[in-house]
Design a protein around this motif. Structure first.
Motif, PDB file in Angstrom:
ATOM      1  N   GLN A 141      -7.536   2.828  -7.130  1.00  0.00           N
ATOM      2  CA  GLN A 141      -6.459   3.784  -6.824  1.00  0.00           C
ATOM      3  C   GLN A 141      -6.828   5.171  -7.316  1.00  0.00           C
ATOM      4  O   GLN A 141      -6.572   6.181  -6.663  1.00  0.00           O
ATOM      5  CB  GLN A 141      -5.161   3.327  -7.479  1.00  0.00           C
ATOM      6  N   ASP A 142      -7.459   5.203  -8.486  1.00  0.00           N
ATOM      7  CA  ASP A 142      -7.913   6.468  -9.064  1.00  0.00           C
ATOM      8  C   ASP A 142      -8.871   7.165  -8.119  1.00  0.00           C
ATOM      9  O   ASP A 142      -8.912   8.379  -8.032  1.00  0.00           O
ATOM     10  CB  ASP A 142      -8.593   6.164 -10.396  1.00  0.00           C
ATOM     11  N   LEU A 143      -9.671   6.358  -7.385  1.00  0.00           N
ATOM     12  CA  LEU A 143     -10.668   6.923  -6.485  1.00  0.00           C
ATOM     13  C   LEU A 143     -10.123   7.120  -5.078  1.00  0.00           C
ATOM     14  O   LEU A 143     -10.871   7.281  -4.124  1.00  0.00           O
ATOM     15  CB  LEU A 143     -11.907   6.036  -6.464  1.00  0.00           C
ATOM     16  N   GLY A 144      -8.802   7.017  -4.921  1.00  0.00           N
ATOM     17  CA  GLY A 144      -8.208   7.421  -3.662  1.00  0.00           C
ATOM     18  C   GLY A 144      -7.668   6.326  -2.768  1.00  0.00           C
ATOM     19  O   GLY A 144      -7.236   6.607  -1.652  1.00  0.00           O
ATOM     20  N   CYS A 145      -7.716   5.059  -3.207  1.00  0.00           N
ATOM     21  CA  CYS A 145      -7.194   3.982  -2.365  1.00  0.00           C
ATOM     22  C   CYS A 145      -5.700   3.811  -2.579  1.00  0.00           C
ATOM     23  O   CYS A 145      -5.232   3.830  -3.715  1.00  0.00           O
ATOM     24  CB  CYS A 145      -7.864   2.654  -2.719  1.00  0.00           C
ATOM     25  N   GLY A 146      -4.971   3.581  -1.488  1.00  0.00           N
ATOM     26  CA  GLY A 146      -3.583   3.171  -1.607  1.00  0.00           C
ATOM     27  C   GLY A 146      -3.543   1.736  -2.097  1.00  0.00           C
ATOM     28  O   GLY A 146      -4.561   1.065  -2.129  1.00  0.00           O
ATOM     29  N   PRO A 147      -2.349   1.237  -2.503  1.00  0.00           N
ATOM     30  CA  PRO A 147      -2.251  -0.096  -3.093  1.00  0.00           C
ATOM     31  C   PRO A 147      -2.864  -1.200  -2.224  1.00  0.00           C
ATOM     32  O   PRO A 147      -3.615  -2.048  -2.719  1.00  0.00           O
ATOM     33  CB  PRO A 147      -0.751  -0.306  -3.248  1.00  0.00           C
ATOM     34  N   VAL A 148      -2.547  -1.215  -0.930  1.00  0.00           N
ATOM     35  CA  VAL A 148      -3.034  -2.290  -0.057  1.00  0.00           C
ATOM     36  C   VAL A 148      -4.556  -2.208   0.094  1.00  0.00           C
ATOM     37  O   VAL A 148      -5.277  -3.197  -0.025  1.00  0.00           O
ATOM     38  CB  VAL A 148      -2.355  -2.214   1.326  1.00  0.00           C
ATOM     39  N   ARG A 149      -5.027  -0.984   0.310  1.00  0.00           N
ATOM     40  CA  ARG A 149      -6.455  -0.783   0.470  1.00  0.00           C
ATOM     41  C   ARG A 149      -7.204  -1.146  -0.812  1.00  0.00           C
ATOM     42  O   ARG A 149      -8.263  -1.762  -0.774  1.00  0.00           O
ATOM     43  CB  ARG A 149      -6.694   0.685   0.812  1.00  0.00           C
ATOM     44  N   ALA A 150      -6.628  -0.757  -1.943  1.00  0.00           N
ATOM     45  CA  ALA A 150      -7.256  -1.077  -3.230  1.00  0.00           C
ATOM     46  C   ALA A 150      -7.391  -2.585  -3.372  1.00  0.00           C
ATOM     47  O   ALA A 150      -8.416  -3.092  -3.841  1.00  0.00           O
ATOM     48  CB  ALA A 150      -6.434  -0.508  -4.381  1.00  0.00           C
ATOM     49  N   PHE A 151      -6.356  -3.332  -2.930  1.00  0.00           N
ATOM     50  CA  PHE A 151      -6.424  -4.790  -3.036  1.00  0.00           C
ATOM     51  C   PHE A 151      -7.573  -5.342  -2.213  1.00  0.00           C
ATOM     52  O   PHE A 151      -8.389  -6.120  -2.690  1.00  0.00           O
ATOM     53  CB  PHE A 151      -5.101  -5.420  -2.593  1.00  0.00           C
ATOM     54  N   PHE A 152      -7.657  -4.914  -0.952  1.00  0.00           N
ATOM     55  CA  PHE A 152      -8.671  -5.521  -0.089  1.00  0.00           C
ATOM     56  C   PHE A 152     -10.090  -5.038  -0.410  1.00  0.00           C
ATOM     57  O   PHE A 152     -11.049  -5.773  -0.230  1.00  0.00           O
ATOM     58  CB  PHE A 152      -8.334  -5.283   1.384  1.00  0.00           C
ATOM     59  N   LYS A 153     -10.210  -3.782  -0.891  1.00  0.00           N
ATOM     60  CA  LYS A 153     -11.555  -3.278  -1.173  1.00  0.00           C
ATOM     61  C   LYS A 153     -12.103  -3.777  -2.502  1.00  0.00           C
ATOM     62  O   LYS A 153     -13.307  -3.937  -2.658  1.00  0.00           O
ATOM     63  CB  LYS A 153     -11.554  -1.732  -1.179  1.00  0.00           C
ATOM     64  N   VAL A 154     -11.230  -3.999  -3.454  1.00  0.00           N
ATOM     65  CA  VAL A 154     -11.716  -4.279  -4.800  1.00  0.00           C
ATOM     66  C   VAL A 154     -11.264  -5.630  -5.350  1.00  0.00           C
ATOM     67  O   VAL A 154     -12.071  -6.417  -5.830  1.00  0.00           O
ATOM     68  CB  VAL A 154     -11.265  -3.156  -5.760  1.00  0.00           C
ATOM     69  N   VAL A 155      -9.974  -5.909  -5.258  1.00  0.00           N
ATOM     70  CA  VAL A 155      -9.475  -7.140  -5.863  1.00  0.00           C
ATOM     71  C   VAL A 155      -9.926  -8.354  -5.048  1.00  0.00           C
ATOM     72  O   VAL A 155     -10.408  -9.344  -5.606  1.00  0.00           O
ATOM     73  CB  VAL A 155      -7.934  -7.112  -5.972  1.00  0.00           C
ATOM     74  N   PHE A 156      -9.798  -8.250  -3.747  1.00  0.00           N
ATOM     75  CA  PHE A 156     -10.108  -9.417  -2.918  1.00  0.00           C
ATOM     76  C   PHE A 156     -11.546  -9.909  -3.081  1.00  0.00           C
ATOM     77  O   PHE A 156     -11.764 -11.111  -3.242  1.00  0.00           O
ATOM     78  CB  PHE A 156      -9.783  -9.135  -1.446  1.00  0.00           C
ATOM     79  N   PRO A 157     -12.551  -8.996  -3.067  1.00  0.00           N
ATOM     80  CA  PRO A 157     -13.911  -9.484  -3.293  1.00  0.00           C
ATOM     81  C   PRO A 157     -14.063 -10.208  -4.629  1.00  0.00           C
ATOM     82  O   PRO A 157     -14.840 -11.152  -4.742  1.00  0.00           O
ATOM     83  CB  PRO A 157     -14.760  -8.199  -3.287  1.00  0.00           C
ATOM     84  N   GLU A 158     -13.289  -9.786  -5.624  1.00  0.00           N
ATOM     85  CA  GLU A 158     -13.379 -10.414  -6.941  1.00  0.00           C
ATOM     86  C   GLU A 158     -12.809 -11.820  -6.956  1.00  0.00           C
ATOM     87  O   GLU A 158     -13.346 -12.713  -7.590  1.00  0.00           O
ATOM     88  CB  GLU A 158     -12.633  -9.561  -7.982  1.00  0.00           C
ATOM     89  N   ILE A 159     -11.675 -12.029  -6.259  1.00  0.00           N
ATOM     90  CA  ILE A 159     -11.043 -13.349  -6.313  1.00  0.00           C
ATOM     91  C   ILE A 159     -11.568 -14.261  -5.213  1.00  0.00           C
ATOM     92  O   ILE A 159     -11.252 -15.442  -5.177  1.00  0.00           O
ATOM     93  CB  ILE A 159      -9.504 -13.243  -6.221  1.00  0.00           C
TER      94      ILE A 159
END
Lengths: 346, 263, 269
Positions: free
Chosen positions: B165-183
Motif C-alpha cells: 500500500q505504501d508503494l501505491g497499491c489499493g487494498p485489493v491490488r495489494a492483496f493480489f500482488k503481495v499477500v496472495f503469492p505468499e499464502i
C-alpha cells in the motif's frame, strides 16, 4: 521555513490505553528528524499516522499545508522502510525495487533507468536477479531503502531500520543513510530507541515517552541541555541527584551549595540536578566540596568508568585517569556542568 | 542394531504392502479364485471399463470432489483473511469450531448432516443427491483449507500488505500482488487435501448422497457386499498405480522446488 | 474492520452445517417425534452396553497395537539419513492414499476360508483356520487401516527432537535405552497423544471394518448407528442418542488422556 509535515493535537487510544497524548510536531522540509524513545513511547505509532497506516482518534495531520486525514497510504507521497524490511519474498531485487513504479504503470524504460539509479545509490549493482532470501541483512536493508526511494517521495519514513543489523554494519549504515539523505535532499523521519543512532544522524531529535513529546531539539541541545530528567537519563548516562534550588544560580546538592547558570526556578524549590559523568573530575578530597569512596572501577577502552559513593548517592564518573578502588576522592564540576530540571512527576 | 532396524522396517512394509500386492496379482487372474493363480488375463480390466455403474460413479466422484474442494478453497481462504485480522479470543473460538469436523467421528458428521437434510427435505424442495453431497463435502473440506492457509498468514511479515500500500497499491491490488503469492502454497495444499479427502470419502457420502448420486467409494462398498468380483481387484490396481504416480510426481516437483530454493 | 467481515460466510457455513446439525443430534436424542422431552432414547442405549464395551475394547486394542508397532518404526525413520528419510516416509504412508474400503477388502480376500493364507497353510497340512468374521480380523483391519495415522504424528514429533538433546543425555550418562526412556519418550508424548486420538476415534466409530471383516456377529457402535439411520430399523432418535453417547465417550477418554498428559509433565518437572 516551511513545514512539510505537521501533527496538531494528535490523540490515539488503543484498548482504552492512551498511546499518543495530544502530540504536536512540525517537521521542516529536507530535515533528518528522529523520533527517539523507549519501546511503547508512541514513536512507531506517530510514524504510522504519517504513513497512513493508522488514523488518529483526533487531531489534524497536514502534508505541505494540506490536511491528509483519511487519505490512504497508497495516495500519500510518503514511503516507508519497514522494521523487518517487508521485502516481497516472491520477487527478486529488481522486481522489489521496481514494484512501486510498476504499480504506477511507468514506461518500462523509465523504470529500468530509475531502478538502476537506485541500485547505484545503495551499491547493489549486479544484484538485480538475486533472490531476496539470499541477501545478507545489510543488503536487504539497502533493497528496502531503494524500494522506497525509487518512488521519489517527499518524505521517507524509517521504522527502526537498523535494528536487525550487527553493531559494525549498523555504524556503516548510519553514515550511508545520512549520505543518501543529504544527496537526495528529502525529509527523513527516523524512528529508533538507540540514542547514539539518533545523535549521530539527526538534524532534529524528538524525544518521546509514554505518548508525550519530552523535548525537540538538535542533538547537541538534547545532549547538553536536556529539559527534564527523563531526557537526561535517556540520552547518554547521567547522574540525576535530588537538589534544592535556593535562588537563581545557586543550588544545594547533598547539603552543599553550588553555583550554577540556571534561573527561574523560584526560591527553595526541590529540583533534579543532572550532571554528565564525563563532566566530573576527580580531585584530592581537600579541593572538593563533595567527597566519597571509589566502589568500582571499570576499564572501557577510551576511559575508565568509576562509581563513587558519596552521601548516599552513587556517582557515575568517566575519566581517562583511574582512581584506586576504595580510595577517598573529591568530586568536582563547574557551574556549566550543572543542569537543573523540574522534578519528574510520578 | 542396524540390521535389526532394517528387518523391522522390512516387516512393517511387508505388512503394509502384501495385501495390496495380492490384490494386484489376482486382478490378472483368469479364474475368480482368490488363492490359486490360474493364468494371466486383462478380462477384469475390460469388464471394469464397461461397467457403467462404476464409470458413472467415478464421474460423480470427480464432479463432487472438484466442485466441493474449489468452493471450500475459496470459502476457507477468504475466511482466513478475515480471521487473521481478528483478536486472539474470537480467533481461538473460530479455530475450535474449525476443528469440530476434523475431531468428530465421521459417522457423527454424516448422520448429523443427514438429520439436517431430512429436516429441510421435508419442508423445502431439497432432495438427497448432488446438492446434499456437495454441501456435506464442503463442510468437511473447508476446515482443512483453513488449517493449511492460516499458518501462512501467521508466517507472513505483517508489514508486507502495508508495504504494498505504501508503494501505491489499493487494498485489493495489494492483496493480489503481495499477500496472495505468499499464502499460495497454503491455498494449493489446502485445495489438494480437500480434493483427496473428497475423492476418498465414504462415510459422510454414505449418509448424505441418497440413491441418485452415488460416488465411487459407495459403489465399491456395494460391490464388496455382493459376491466375489475380481473387478474390484482391477480397480484397486488402477487406483494404486494412480496414487503411486501422483505421489512420485509430487515428490519430484517438491525436490525441484527445494533445489531451486537452495541454489 | 471491513476485512474481518470476510470471515462471515465461513462462520455462517460452519454454524449452519456443523453446529446446527450437532444441535439436531442432541434434539433428536432428547425429544420424541411429537416434540416432548424424553430420556427414553438415552435409556435405551443401555441395552446395547455390550456393543459399547466391545467397541471400546477392540478400538483400544487396535490403538495400542498401532502404537507399539509404530513407535520403533517412527524412531528408526527419524534417525535415518535425511536424504532417504522423505522417500521412506512416502513409502510408509502411501497405502493411506488407497481408499480404505479397498484396503479392507484386501484382507477379506486374504483371510477367507478359501483365501490365500489358508490355502498356503493347507499346502503344509495346516488349517483351514477360521480367521475372517472374528474379532481378531476386526482388530487387524483397524490396525492396517489406521496405522499411518499413528506413524505420521510420531515421526513428525521425533524429527523435531533436537539431536543435541540426545547427545546431552549421552553426555550425562544415559545409554541408548535410557535416553529413549528418559528423553525421547517424554519429548514424543504430544505425538503419542495425537496418534492415539487419530487412531482411536475412527476405530471406535467404524462400521465398515466390522461389517467386512467381522461378519454379522461383531457389531460395533458404528454399525448400531448406521442401522438406525439407513438400516431396516429406522429410528433416528435412538441413532442420535447413540451418537451422543459415542461423542461423550470419546470426549471423556480424550479428557482422561489429557489429564494423564498433564500429570506426566508434572512428574517430569
Amino acid at each position: 521555513m516551511e513545514h512539510i509535515v505537521s501533527l496538531k493535537d494528535i490523540v490515539v487510544n488503543f484498548d482504552g490505553e492512551q498511546i499518543l497524548n495530544h502530540i504536536n510536531l512540525d517537521i521542516k522540509d529536507k530535515e533528518f528528524v528522529t523520533l527517539l524513545g523507549p519501546s511503547g513511547c508512541g514513536k512507531t505509532t506517530t510514524l504510522r499516522i504519517i504513513g497512513g497506516f493508522l488514523e488518529p482518534d483526533s487531531g489534524v495531520i497536514t502534508f505541505e499545508g494540506k490536511k491528509i486525514n483519511g487519505l490512504p497510504a497508497y495516495k500519500r507521497n510518503v514511503n516507508t522502510v519497514f522494521q523487518r524490511y517487508a521485502l516481497f519474498p516472491h520477487l527478486n531485487v529488481y522486481e522489489n525495487i521496481a514494484f512501486g513504479l510498476h504499480v504506477k504503470k511507468l514506461p518500462e524504460r523509465e523504470i529500468r533507468k530509475r531502478v538502476g539509479e537506485m541500485l547505484d545509490l545503495v551499491n547493489l549493482r549486479g544484484y538485480e536477479k538475486r533472490n531476496i532470501s539470499r541477501l545478507s541483512g545489510g543488503q536487504q536493508q539497502r533493497v528496502a531503502i531503494a524500494r522506497a526511494l525509487v518512488n521519489r517521495p517527499k518524505v521517507l519514513l524509517l521504522d527502526e531500520p537498523l535494528g536487525a543489523l550487527d553493531l559494525k554494519l549498523r555504524k556503516e549504515m548510519q553514515i550511508e543513510l545520512k549520505r543518501i539523505q543529504q544527496s537526495l535532499e528529502i525529509t527523513f523521519i527516523y524512528v529508533t530507541h538507540d540514542q547514539e543512532e539518533a545523535l549521530t544522524m539527526s538534524d532534529t531529535v524528538v524525544v518521546m515517552n509514554q505518548g508525550n513529546i519530552q523535548q525537540i531539539g538538535t542533538p547537541v541541545d538534547i545532549y547538553n541541555e536536556p529539559e527534564n530528567a527523563f531526557v537526561a537519563d535517556f540520552i547518554g548516562e547521567s547522574n540525576i541527584i535530588p537538589g534544592i534550588m535556593l535562588k537563581d544560580c545557586l543550588v544545594e546538592i547533598s547539603g552543599r551549595e553550588f553555583v550554577c547558570v540556571d534561573k527561574g526556578f523560584g526560591n527553595n524549590t526541590p529540583v533534579d540536578v543532572v550532571i554528565r559523568p564525563e563532566d566530573i573530575t576527580l580531585v584530592p578530597t581537600e579541593d572538593a566540596k563533595l567527597s566519597g569512596v571509589v566502589t568500582s572501577v571499570t576499564f572501557k577502552g577510551v576511559h575508565y568508568e568509576m562509581v563513587v559513593e558519596a552521601y548516599d548517592y552513587q556517582w557515575l564518573i568517566q575519566s581517562t585517569r583511574s582512581a584506586e578502588l576504595g580510595s577517598a576522592v573529591g568530586i568536582s564540576f563547574g557551574p556549566d556542568d550543572i543542569h537543573i530540571m523540574h522534578k519528574m512527576k510520578g | 542394531m542396524k540390521k535389526l532396524s532394517k528387518l523391522y522396517v522390512g516387516l512393517i512394509l511387508a505388512f503394509l504392502y502384501l495385501p495390496i500386492l495380492v490384490l494386484i496379482i489376482f486382478s490378472f487372474n483368469t479364474s475368480k479364485s482368490r488363492s490359486v493363480f490360474s493364468g494371466f488375463t486383462l478380462e477384469w480390466y475390460e469388464k471394469l471399463f464397461h461397467n457403467e455403474l462404476i464409470m458413472t460413479s467415478l464421474g460423480n466422484t470427480l464432479i463432487v470432489a472438484v466442485v466441493a474442494s474449489l468452493i471450500a478453497t475459496v470459502l476457507g481462504t477468504v475466511a482466513c483473511i478475515g480471521i487473521s485480522r481478528m483478536r486472539k479470543a474470537p480467533k481461538a473460538v473460530i479455530m475450535q469450531v474449525t476443528n469440530i469436523p476434523i475431531m468428530n467421528p465421521e459417522i457423527v458428521t454424516g448422520v448429523s448432516l443427514m438429520l439436517l437434510f431430512v429436516f429441510f427435505a421435508a419442508r423445502m424442495h431439497l432432495e438427497f443427491g448432488f446438492v446434499t453431497l456437495i454441501i456435506a463435502h464442503i463442510t468437511f473440506d473447508v476446515p482443512y483449507v483453513v488449517l493449511n492457509v492460516m499458518p501462512k498468514f501467521r508466517q507472513m511479515d505483517a508489514n508486507l500488505y502495508e508495504a504494498a500500500q505504501d508503494l501505491g497499491c489499493g487494498p485489493v491490488r495489494a492483496f493480489f500482488k503481495v499477500v496472495f503469492p505468499e499464502i499460495m502454497p497454503g491455498v494449493i495444499s489446502g485445495f489438494l487435501m480437500a480434493f483427496t479427502f473428497s475423492l476418498d470419502d465414504f462415510i459422510v457420502s454414505y449418509f448424505t448422497s441418497g440413491s441418485t448420486a452415488q460416488t465411487l467409494p459407495i459403489t465399491i462398498y456395494a460391490m464388496t457386499r455382493r459376491k466375489v468380483s475380481p473387478e474390484i481387484n482391477a480397480l484397486s490396481t488402477i487406483i494404486f498405480v494412480v496414487v503411486v504416480v501422483i505421489l512420485i510426481v509430487k515428490n519430484m516437483i517438491e525436490r525441484r522446488a527445494e533445489k531451486k530454493g537452495a541454489v | 474492520m471491513k476485512q474481518k467481515l470476510l470471515a462471515a460466510p465461513y462462520l455462517v457455513w460452519m454454524a449452519v452445517f456443523v453446529i446446527v446439525p450437532l444441535i439436531m443430534v442432541a434434539y433428536f436424542a432428547f425429544f420424541d417425534s411429537d416434540g416432548n422431552f424424553t430420556l427414553q432414547y438415552v435409556a435405551d442405549v443401555a441395552q446395547y452396553s455390550n456393543i459399547f464395551v466391545r467397541s471400546v475394547w477392540l478400538a483400544a486394542l487396535a490403538t495400542v497395537i498401532c502404537l507399539v508397532l509404530s513407535y520403533p518404526l517412527a524412531y528408526i525413520l527419524a534417525k535415518m539419513d535425511t536424504k532417504v528419510q522423505s522417500t521412506m516416509l512416502m513409502i510408509v504412508i502411501l497405502p493411506m492414499w488407497m481408499n480404505f474400503l479397498l484396503r479392507t477388502y484386501a484382507w477379506m480376500t486374504l483371510l477367507g476360508n478359501e483365501g490365500i493364507i489358508n490355502t498356503l497353510l493347507g499346502y503344509i497340512g495346516l488349517g483351514p483356520f477360521k480367521m475372517l468374521n472374528t474379532q481378531g480380523a476386526v482388530v487387524l483391519g483397524m490396525v492396517y487401516d489406521y496405522i499411518p495415522y499413528m506413524i505420521l504424528p510420531l515421526y513428525t514429533v521425533m524429527t523435531k527432537i533436537d539431536k543435541s538433546v540426545l547427545e546431552a543425555a549421552n553426555d550425562l550418562g544415559c545409554n541408548s535405552f535410557k535416553t529413549l526412556i528418559k528423553v525421547v519418550l517424554p519429548l514424543s508424548l504430544p505425538g503419542i497423544m495425537s496418534g492415539i486420538t487419530m487412531v482411536f476415534v475412527p476405530a471406535i466409530s467404524t462400521f465398515i471394518i466390522s461389517r467386512m471383516l467381522g461378519g454379522g456377529s461383531n457389531l460395533l457402535i458404528g454399525d448400531l448407528i448406521e442401522m438406525q439411520f439407513l438400516g431396516n430399523s429406522y429410528n433416528p432418535n435412538l441413532g442420535a442418542s447413540i451418537s451422543l453417547v459415542l461423542m461423550v465417550i470419546i470426549l471423556l477418554i480424550m479428557t482422561l488422556m489429557n489429564q494423564f498428559d498433564v500429570d506426566d509433565d508434572r512428574v517430569l518437572m
